[in-house]
Design an enzyme around this catalytic site. Structure first.
Site, PDB file in Angstrom:
ATOM      1  N   TYR A  15       0.806  -1.220   0.000  1.00  0.00           N
ATOM      2  CA  TYR A  15       0.000   0.000   0.000  1.00  0.00           C
ATOM      3  C   TYR A  15       0.845   1.279   0.000  1.00  0.00           C
ATOM      4  O   TYR A  15       0.320   2.373  -0.211  1.00  0.00           O
ATOM      5  CB  TYR A  15      -0.907   0.045   1.241  1.00  0.00           C
ATOM      6  CG  TYR A  15      -1.928  -1.062   1.275  1.00  0.00           C
ATOM      7  CD1 TYR A  15      -2.998  -1.089   0.390  1.00  0.00           C
ATOM      8  CD2 TYR A  15      -1.823  -2.098   2.199  1.00  0.00           C
ATOM      9  CE1 TYR A  15      -3.937  -2.101   0.425  1.00  0.00           C
ATOM     10  CE2 TYR A  15      -2.756  -3.119   2.249  1.00  0.00           C
ATOM     11  CZ  TYR A  15      -3.814  -3.109   1.354  1.00  0.00           C
ATOM     12  OH  TYR A  15      -4.736  -4.120   1.396  1.00  0.00           O
ATOM     13  N   HIS A  20      -4.379   5.977  -1.771  1.00  0.00           N
ATOM     14  CA  HIS A  20      -5.114   5.893  -0.507  1.00  0.00           C
ATOM     15  C   HIS A  20      -4.214   6.218   0.688  1.00  0.00           C
ATOM     16  O   HIS A  20      -4.705   6.527   1.766  1.00  0.00           O
ATOM     17  CB  HIS A  20      -5.687   4.472  -0.369  1.00  0.00           C
ATOM     18  CG  HIS A  20      -7.018   4.395   0.318  1.00  0.00           C
ATOM     19  ND1 HIS A  20      -7.957   5.398   0.313  1.00  0.00           N
ATOM     20  CD2 HIS A  20      -7.578   3.388   1.044  1.00  0.00           C
ATOM     21  CE1 HIS A  20      -9.025   5.018   0.986  1.00  0.00           C
ATOM     22  NE2 HIS A  20      -8.807   3.800   1.461  1.00  0.00           N
ATOM     23  N   TYR A  64      -5.348  -0.373   9.888  1.00  0.00           N
ATOM     24  CA  TYR A  64      -5.921  -0.353   8.551  1.00  0.00           C
ATOM     25  C   TYR A  64      -7.000   0.719   8.502  1.00  0.00           C
ATOM     26  O   TYR A  64      -7.588   1.096   9.509  1.00  0.00           O
ATOM     27  CB  TYR A  64      -6.449  -1.720   8.087  1.00  0.00           C
ATOM     28  CG  TYR A  64      -5.331  -2.683   7.755  1.00  0.00           C
ATOM     29  CD1 TYR A  64      -4.654  -2.602   6.555  1.00  0.00           C
ATOM     30  CD2 TYR A  64      -4.930  -3.636   8.684  1.00  0.00           C
ATOM     31  CE1 TYR A  64      -3.611  -3.465   6.251  1.00  0.00           C
ATOM     32  CE2 TYR A  64      -3.884  -4.508   8.394  1.00  0.00           C
ATOM     33  CZ  TYR A  64      -3.232  -4.417   7.182  1.00  0.00           C
ATOM     34  OH  TYR A  64      -2.195  -5.256   6.899  1.00  0.00           O
ATOM     35  N   ASN A  66     -10.103   1.095   7.563  1.00  0.00           N
ATOM     36  CA  ASN A  66     -11.488   0.947   8.008  1.00  0.00           C
ATOM     37  C   ASN A  66     -11.657   0.942   9.524  1.00  0.00           C
ATOM     38  O   ASN A  66     -12.782   0.982  10.012  1.00  0.00           O
ATOM     39  CB  ASN A  66     -12.100  -0.329   7.417  1.00  0.00           C
ATOM     40  CG  ASN A  66     -12.171  -0.269   5.905  1.00  0.00           C
ATOM     41  OD1 ASN A  66     -11.882   0.752   5.287  1.00  0.00           O
ATOM     42  ND2 ASN A  66     -12.555  -1.363   5.296  1.00  0.00           N
ATOM     43  N   ASP A  91      -7.326  11.088   1.789  1.00  0.00           N
ATOM     44  CA  ASP A  91      -7.410  11.202   0.322  1.00  0.00           C
ATOM     45  C   ASP A  91      -8.846  11.525  -0.080  1.00  0.00           C
ATOM     46  O   ASP A  91      -9.795  11.171   0.616  1.00  0.00           O
ATOM     47  CB  ASP A  91      -6.960   9.896  -0.338  1.00  0.00           C
ATOM     48  CG  ASP A  91      -7.804   8.699   0.060  1.00  0.00           C
ATOM     49  OD1 ASP A  91      -8.543   8.177  -0.797  1.00  0.00           O
ATOM     50  OD2 ASP A  91      -7.730   8.269   1.232  1.00  0.00           O
ATOM     51  N   ASN A 112     -14.283   5.214   4.248  1.00  0.00           N
ATOM     52  CA  ASN A 112     -14.427   4.318   5.388  1.00  0.00           C
ATOM     53  C   ASN A 112     -13.585   4.706   6.596  1.00  0.00           C
ATOM     54  O   ASN A 112     -13.970   4.454   7.735  1.00  0.00           O
ATOM     55  CB  ASN A 112     -14.129   2.872   4.983  1.00  0.00           C
ATOM     56  CG  ASN A 112     -15.206   2.323   4.066  1.00  0.00           C
ATOM     57  OD1 ASN A 112     -16.361   2.711   4.164  1.00  0.00           O
ATOM     58  ND2 ASN A 112     -14.823   1.432   3.177  1.00  0.00           N
TER      59      ASN A 112
END
Length: 187
Positions: A15, A20, A64, A66, A91, A112
């Protein structure tokens, strides 16, 4: 005065260079410019930055995206930071690449990470800096786009844009939210 500055992103090498993860990238730019390093702590990587008599706790949640609210809630309590001193970097596909929008509060806009923060804090009345990642993707391809890597042109422009966002963070703590919005919302 203490401030909690939260850069949203996902942990892991896969990632690291994605759109993101712009929240992580902005905090990395701020820490690097200030010769500050992150250390792995509970619910995230944390760095402390002193600027003009203020203390900025920089947080890159390890929960993470979420579940970002868990880290935000924990660090607010651990450092005794009031909601008005929380600033979240996130973002935003609704803004053109590199554009910055700072707001005192707002909806999660389908994000989220913001949704989870609002759920755990019981309010969406926290300041946020939305960093534009653009929205140039075919219908139904949003996830692939936000989890995709920057184009060569975007990657080349990122250092300057993250520097502007880092300056907005320092301004938030020193001149206040209203003046920061006036100064940076057309950046």
């Amino acid at each position: 005065m203490k401030y909690l500055i939260v850069g949203l992103g996902n942990i892991g090498a896969e990632y690291a260079a994605t759109r993101h993860n712009i929240g992580f990238k902005v905090l990395d730019a701020l820490a690097e410019a200030s010769n500050t390093v992150f250390s792995s702590q509970r619910y995230g990587s944390v760095a402390e930055l002193k600027h003009k008599g203020r203390t900025f706790i920089l947080l890159k949640p390890s929960t993470y995206m979420n579940l970002s609210g868990k880290a935000v809630s924990y660090w607010m309590q651990a450092e005794k930071i009031p909601l008005e001193n929380v600033f979240v970097i996130v973002d935003d596909i609704a803004l053109p690449f590199g554009k910055i929008r700072i707001r005192a509060k707002g909806s999660d806009g389908g994000h989220n990470g913001l949704k989870n923060i609002a759920e755990l804090l019981g309010t969406n009345a926290y300041a946020r800096l939305r960093f534009g990642i653009g929205g140039d993707f075919p219908k139904g391809m949003q996830i692939d786009y936000v989890l995709g890597e920057w184009t060569k042109e975007e990657a080349a422009a990122l250092p300057e844009r993250t520097k502007v966002a880092a300056e907005a963070i320092k301004a938030f703590g020193t001149i206040g939210l209203e003046r920061t919005m006036n100064q940076f919302n057309n950046s």
